[in-house]
Design an enzyme around this catalytic site. Sequence first.
Site, short mmCIF file in Angstrom:
data_model
loop_
_atom_site.label_atom_id
_atom_site.label_comp_id
_atom_site.label_asym_id
_atom_site.label_seq_id
_atom_site.Cartn_x
_atom_site.Cartn_y
_atom_site.Cartn_z
N ASN A 10 0.87 -1.18 0.00
CA ASN A 10 0.00 0.00 0.00
C ASN A 10 0.90 1.23 0.00
OD1 ASN A 10 -1.76 2.07 0.55
ND2 ASN A 10 -2.31 1.38 2.60
N LYS A 12 0.14 4.26 -0.18
CA LYS A 12 -0.45 5.46 0.45
C LYS A 12 -0.20 6.68 -0.45
CE LYS A 12 -0.04 3.12 4.84
NZ LYS A 12 0.18 3.16 6.27
N HIS A 96 -9.47 1.11 5.47
CA HIS A 96 -8.12 1.26 6.04
C HIS A 96 -8.20 2.16 7.27
CE1 HIS A 96 -3.95 2.39 6.55
NE2 HIS A 96 -3.65 1.30 5.88
N GLU A 98 -6.41 4.49 8.30
CA GLU A 98 -6.23 5.92 8.06
C GLU A 98 -7.52 6.55 7.53
OE1 GLU A 98 -2.66 5.38 5.77
OE2 GLU A 98 -1.66 4.80 7.63
N GLU A 168 -5.01 -5.07 10.70
CA GLU A 168 -3.96 -4.08 10.89
C GLU A 168 -4.19 -3.35 12.21
OE1 GLU A 168 -2.11 -2.76 6.92
OE2 GLU A 168 -3.94 -1.63 7.13
N GLY A 174 2.83 2.18 10.88
CA GLY A 174 3.75 3.30 10.74
C GLY A 174 4.49 3.66 12.02
N SER A 214 3.78 -2.22 10.29
CA SER A 214 5.25 -2.28 10.44
C SER A 214 5.86 -3.61 9.97
CB SER A 214 5.66 -1.96 11.88
OG SER A 214 5.28 -0.64 12.21
#
Length: 254
Positions: A10, A12, A96, A98, A168, A174, A214
């Site tokens: 991904n 992003k 996701h 985010e 996730e 991240g 990660s």
Amino acid sequence: MGKKPFIVGNWKMNLTLAEGVEFAKSLGNNLHGKNEIMCGICPPFIFLKDISKVLEGSGICMGAQNIHSEINGAYTGEISALMVKEAGCTHVLIGHSERRHLFGEIDSFINAKIKTALSVNLKPIFCIGETLNEREEGRTKYVVKKQLKNGLMGIDNKCVEELVIAYEPVWAIGTGKTASPEQANEVHSFIRGFLTDEYGKDIANSVYIQYGGSVKPENTKELIAQTEIDGLLVGGASIKLESFLKIIDAASIQ
Ligand code: 13P
């Protein structure tokens, strides 16, 4: 489970178009003839058409990072499932963390997007996961179950089979903090159990459950060796060709 590992990058909101095209070319060259693994990348919308041309015949699939829940209409700035399909996508990330946490997406919207994706034969990579607070309060399974139940509401068995689920944990995205392979596998088992209860053993076993958060070359082997981890959704380490290739290599050797 005897599935080929499915490794998805991904990107992003990263890379330039030229960098993305170059990456896709090199990835295709490097993976040529590598059949023990399935691989995909999710570039930004505006790269999709160009990258799709580069990936043609490579066996690498392409996903969008998001879609709107409606097929068309007055939704300024949004992109529809049909548009990303036309640009060459076979997959799409939905829900996701985010999108959930930075853009306020809620379960019902995510559920509508999954239904829309399935209606045009796009395979959703349905992302779920708990925050650090929720984990520390011992609510991981409750949260994951709620996201699954709400996200999959009204979706029939046949369609569920088409899904990829990506676990996730938000606290691992991240941050450099990976869930331990055991922590991840425990939640994956729980997700598999949920799918078994709701849709039966055969469907539950055929659904791919990826881990994300990660992932790097150094932890890939251990993660992918877990019984319930069928693949990986990679963020930061997927935008550097070298580390993404190392992850793919590590996941191939089991
Ligand atoms: P990182 O691998 O950078 O933690 O991101 C994971 C992710 O969000 C993939 O969708």
